[in-house]
Design a protein around this motif. Sequence first.
Motif, PDB file in Angstrom:
ATOM      1  N   GLY A  46       0.621  -1.232  -0.117  1.00 13.52           N
ATOM      2  CA  GLY A  46      -0.046  -0.058  -0.069  1.00 13.52           C
ATOM      3  C   GLY A  46       0.861   1.291  -0.131  1.00 13.52           C
ATOM      4  O   GLY A  46       0.114   2.510  -0.198  1.00 13.52           O
ATOM      5  N   THR A  47       2.265   1.124   0.136  1.00 11.89           N
ATOM      6  CA  THR A  47       2.969   2.293  -0.095  1.00 11.89           C
ATOM      7  C   THR A  47       3.020   3.041  -1.276  1.00 11.89           C
ATOM      8  O   THR A  47       2.847   2.230  -2.417  1.00 11.89           O
ATOM      9  CB  THR A  47       4.515   1.918   0.406  1.00 11.89           C
ATOM     10  N   PRO A  48       2.936   4.302  -1.685  1.00 13.56           N
ATOM     11  CA  PRO A  48       3.001   4.998  -2.759  1.00 13.56           C
ATOM     12  C   PRO A  48       4.068   4.393  -3.720  1.00 13.56           C
ATOM     13  O   PRO A  48       5.238   4.526  -3.281  1.00 13.56           O
ATOM     14  CB  PRO A  48       2.957   6.399  -2.553  1.00 13.56           C
ATOM     15  N   ILE A  49       3.797   4.228  -5.164  1.00 10.88           N
ATOM     16  CA  ILE A  49       5.017   3.887  -5.950  1.00 10.88           C
ATOM     17  C   ILE A  49       4.500   4.802  -7.158  1.00 10.88           C
ATOM     18  O   ILE A  49       3.285   5.058  -7.449  1.00 10.88           O
ATOM     19  CB  ILE A  49       5.023   2.422  -6.059  1.00 10.88           C
ATOM     20  N   LEU A  50       5.403   4.641  -7.980  1.00 10.42           N
ATOM     21  CA  LEU A  50       5.308   5.393  -9.499  1.00 10.42           C
ATOM     22  C   LEU A  50       5.574   4.197 -10.509  1.00 10.42           C
ATOM     23  O   LEU A  50       6.489   3.557 -10.583  1.00 10.42           O
ATOM     24  CB  LEU A  50       6.115   6.730  -9.753  1.00 10.42           C
ATOM     25  N   ARG A  51       4.546   4.204 -11.586  1.00 12.10           N
ATOM     26  CA  ARG A  51       4.515   3.050 -12.459  1.00 12.10           C
ATOM     27  C   ARG A  51       4.795   3.951 -13.804  1.00 12.10           C
ATOM     28  O   ARG A  51       4.341   4.945 -14.082  1.00 12.10           O
ATOM     29  CB  ARG A  51       3.445   2.704 -12.598  1.00 12.10           C
ATOM     30  N   THR A  52       5.669   3.548 -14.630  1.00 10.27           N
ATOM     31  CA  THR A  52       6.139   4.028 -15.817  1.00 10.27           C
ATOM     32  C   THR A  52       5.604   2.891 -16.810  1.00 10.27           C
ATOM     33  O   THR A  52       5.876   1.841 -16.680  1.00 10.27           O
ATOM     34  CB  THR A  52       7.534   4.515 -16.094  1.00 10.27           C
ATOM     35  N   VAL A  53       5.084   3.407 -17.928  1.00 10.58           N
ATOM     36  CA  VAL A  53       5.076   2.329 -19.182  1.00 10.58           C
ATOM     37  C   VAL A  53       5.680   2.847 -20.453  1.00 10.58           C
ATOM     38  O   VAL A  53       5.377   4.207 -20.900  1.00 10.58           O
ATOM     39  CB  VAL A  53       3.336   2.259 -19.337  1.00 10.58           C
ATOM     40  N   ASN A  54       6.537   2.103 -20.892  1.00 12.53           N
ATOM     41  CA  ASN A  54       7.347   2.637 -21.766  1.00 12.53           C
ATOM     42  C   ASN A  54       7.357   1.976 -23.292  1.00 12.53           C
ATOM     43  O   ASN A  54       7.256   0.685 -23.091  1.00 12.53           O
ATOM     44  CB  ASN A  54       8.873   2.807 -21.309  1.00 12.53           C
ATOM     45  N   ILE A  55       7.363   2.567 -24.201  1.00 11.81           N
ATOM     46  CA  ILE A  55       7.687   1.972 -25.629  1.00 11.81           C
ATOM     47  C   ILE A  55       9.106   2.262 -26.262  1.00 11.81           C
ATOM     48  O   ILE A  55       9.312   3.766 -26.284  1.00 11.81           O
ATOM     49  CB  ILE A  55       6.603   2.253 -26.597  1.00 11.81           C
ATOM     50  N   ASN A  56       9.973   1.584 -26.515  1.00 10.91           N
ATOM     51  CA  ASN A  56      11.156   1.753 -27.180  1.00 10.91           C
ATOM     52  C   ASN A  56      11.296   1.136 -28.418  1.00 10.91           C
ATOM     53  O   ASN A  56      10.759  -0.095 -28.778  1.00 10.91           O
ATOM     54  CB  ASN A  56      12.288   1.209 -25.954  1.00 10.91           C
ATOM     55  N   ALA A  57      11.978   2.083 -29.360  1.00 10.21           N
ATOM     56  CA  ALA A  57      11.961   1.581 -30.913  1.00 10.21           C
ATOM     57  C   ALA A  57      13.529   1.498 -31.265  1.00 10.21           C
ATOM     58  O   ALA A  57      14.573   2.234 -30.813  1.00 10.21           O
ATOM     59  CB  ALA A  57      10.938   2.255 -31.529  1.00 10.21           C
TER      60      ALA A  57
END
Length: 236
Positions: free
Chosen positions: A199-210
Amino acid sequence: MPRTPIWKSIARTLANDIASGQYTKGEKLPTEAKLATRFGVNRHTVRHALAAMTEDGLVLPRRGAGVFVSHTPTEYPIGTRVRFHQNLRAAGHLPTKEILSLETRTAMAEEACHLGLKDGAKVHAYEGLSLAYAQPIAVFRSVFPAARLAALPDVLRETRSVTAALAACGVSDYTRISTRLTAKLATATQALHLRIREGTPILRTVNINADLHGTPVEFGHTWFAGDRVTLTLEAE
């Protein structure tokens, strides 16, 4: 709506103070008495907050000496160039990665869509843990088109480097073409890997690399421990 316990609010405020640089690594926090006065609570409540921060690895109590900051957030720049090891070394940190899972399987619908693959196509799925000075800072999952990058799993097992693995498969360079950031709360599994509480706050990133031709070669999710990383968006 239930109220946030006071000790949690104090812990969050102190964590923000550390993240902002008010208290740096190795520095002693104010005494329990001073913190109790600052927040208008008794020392037991402050002690509860400090215990939670100790459990999360933010601070380290020393008997008879006080409570000290155990680490400050890792600067992690997000720009067109996507290089975990190079980014952290440039910021003065010692980066490592641990493999949690590495398998070849059928792509899920979202993965196939973002990688431009047909239904039923295979992908290499790479799940792992990113660390700086042996402190976990992120959990990640990346998928790669298996048909094009057949040798990628073997190189990843040997080097733990996506850059090296892609190069071995003929992708000499690659860039980030999109990033989405969303605040989340850590699941039980994520909390276990990151050594934080569920339940601790975290940060999600979603990436597309080309690759340099604009063809996607990696679709990835990363979940950063919110108080251990400062994400910096770089202008290109």
